[in-house]
Scaffold this motif. Sequence first.
Motif, short mmCIF file in Angstrom:
data_model
loop_
_atom_site.label_atom_id
_atom_site.label_comp_id
_atom_site.label_asym_id
_atom_site.label_seq_id
_atom_site.Cartn_x
_atom_site.Cartn_y
_atom_site.Cartn_z
N PRO A 233 -2.03 -3.36 14.94
CA PRO A 233 -2.00 -4.64 15.64
C PRO A 233 -3.38 -5.31 15.69
O PRO A 233 -3.48 -6.48 15.99
N ASN A 234 -4.42 -4.56 15.34
CA ASN A 234 -5.77 -5.10 15.36
C ASN A 234 -6.19 -5.65 14.01
O ASN A 234 -7.37 -5.78 13.72
N ASN A 235 -5.20 -5.94 13.14
CA ASN A 235 -5.43 -6.51 11.82
C ASN A 235 -6.24 -5.56 10.92
O ASN A 235 -7.10 -5.98 10.17
N VAL A 236 -5.98 -4.26 11.05
CA VAL A 236 -6.63 -3.22 10.25
C VAL A 236 -5.54 -2.36 9.62
O VAL A 236 -4.52 -2.08 10.25
N LEU A 237 -5.79 -1.95 8.38
CA LEU A 237 -4.89 -1.01 7.72
C LEU A 237 -5.40 0.40 7.97
O LEU A 237 -6.56 0.71 7.69
N TRP A 238 -4.54 1.26 8.50
CA TRP A 238 -4.89 2.65 8.78
C TRP A 238 -4.25 3.53 7.72
O TRP A 238 -3.07 3.38 7.40
N VAL A 239 -5.02 4.47 7.17
CA VAL A 239 -4.53 5.42 6.17
C VAL A 239 -4.39 6.77 6.86
O VAL A 239 -5.34 7.26 7.48
N ILE A 240 -3.21 7.37 6.75
CA ILE A 240 -2.93 8.64 7.40
C ILE A 240 -2.96 9.74 6.34
O ILE A 240 -2.27 9.66 5.32
N THR A 241 -3.78 10.77 6.60
CA THR A 241 -3.91 11.92 5.70
C THR A 241 -3.64 13.19 6.50
O THR A 241 -3.59 13.15 7.73
N PRO A 242 -3.50 14.34 5.82
CA PRO A 242 -3.32 15.58 6.57
C PRO A 242 -4.51 15.92 7.47
O PRO A 242 -4.36 16.63 8.45
N SER A 243 -5.69 15.37 7.16
CA SER A 243 -6.87 15.70 7.96
C SER A 243 -7.27 14.63 8.98
O SER A 243 -8.22 14.82 9.73
N TYR B 74 0.87 -1.17 0.00
CA TYR B 74 0.00 0.00 0.00
C TYR B 74 0.91 1.22 0.00
O TYR B 74 1.71 1.41 0.92
N MET B 75 0.81 2.01 -1.06
CA MET B 75 1.68 3.17 -1.24
C MET B 75 0.85 4.45 -1.15
O MET B 75 -0.08 4.65 -1.92
N ALA B 76 1.19 5.30 -0.19
CA ALA B 76 0.53 6.59 -0.05
C ALA B 76 1.01 7.53 -1.16
O ALA B 76 2.13 7.42 -1.64
N SER B 77 0.12 8.45 -1.57
CA SER B 77 0.45 9.39 -2.64
C SER B 77 0.03 10.80 -2.26
O SER B 77 -1.14 11.05 -1.97
N LEU B 78 0.98 11.72 -2.30
CA LEU B 78 0.67 13.12 -2.02
C LEU B 78 -0.17 13.75 -3.12
O LEU B 78 -0.73 14.82 -2.93
N ARG C 286 -0.57 10.37 3.38
CA ARG C 286 0.82 10.50 3.85
C ARG C 286 1.48 9.14 4.09
O ARG C 286 2.66 8.97 3.86
N ASP C 287 0.69 8.19 4.60
CA ASP C 287 1.27 6.89 4.94
C ASP C 287 0.14 5.90 5.21
O ASP C 287 -1.02 6.29 5.33
N GLU C 288 0.49 4.64 5.28
CA GLU C 288 -0.41 3.58 5.71
C GLU C 288 0.31 2.82 6.80
O GLU C 288 1.51 2.66 6.75
N VAL C 289 -0.46 2.34 7.77
CA VAL C 289 0.12 1.60 8.88
C VAL C 289 -0.72 0.36 9.13
O VAL C 289 -1.94 0.46 9.28
N ALA C 290 -0.08 -0.79 9.16
CA ALA C 290 -0.77 -2.04 9.51
C ALA C 290 -0.85 -2.10 11.03
O ALA C 290 0.17 -2.21 11.71
#
Length: 109
Positions: free
Chosen positions: A91-101, A57-61, A85-89
């Motif tokens: 520990p709860n087996n969920v992918l989190w997507v990080i955005t400026p908001s 999973y690749m984040a894109s500005l 900005r980023d994605e984080v796997a």
Amino acid sequence: IGASKVDELNKITAGANYGWPTCEGPCDNTGFTNPVKTWPTSSATPSGLTYYKNSLYMASLKGGTYKLNTSGAGGKLYTSLGRTRDEVAGPNNVLWVITPSGIYNADGA
């Protein structure tokens, strides 16, 4: 990461030379290892990468997140979140997507 023409996804191998700054993107020089995939800087601008459930999973500005296999095949998703900005796997087996908001559960994006 490219300077002005393309951004790259590279498979990192010990001792490999990826050509920077001589080559940006694929190069005909046999001493360099070509990228797995490239994007014009006008469409991707990668900002983070994570491996999750057998996919990259690749984040894109430039907006959205790309879901790719290790050969670089795949496409854009989560475009409604805008710049990522980023994605984080988690520990709860969920992918989190990080955005400026904010931070979003990818399953609910």
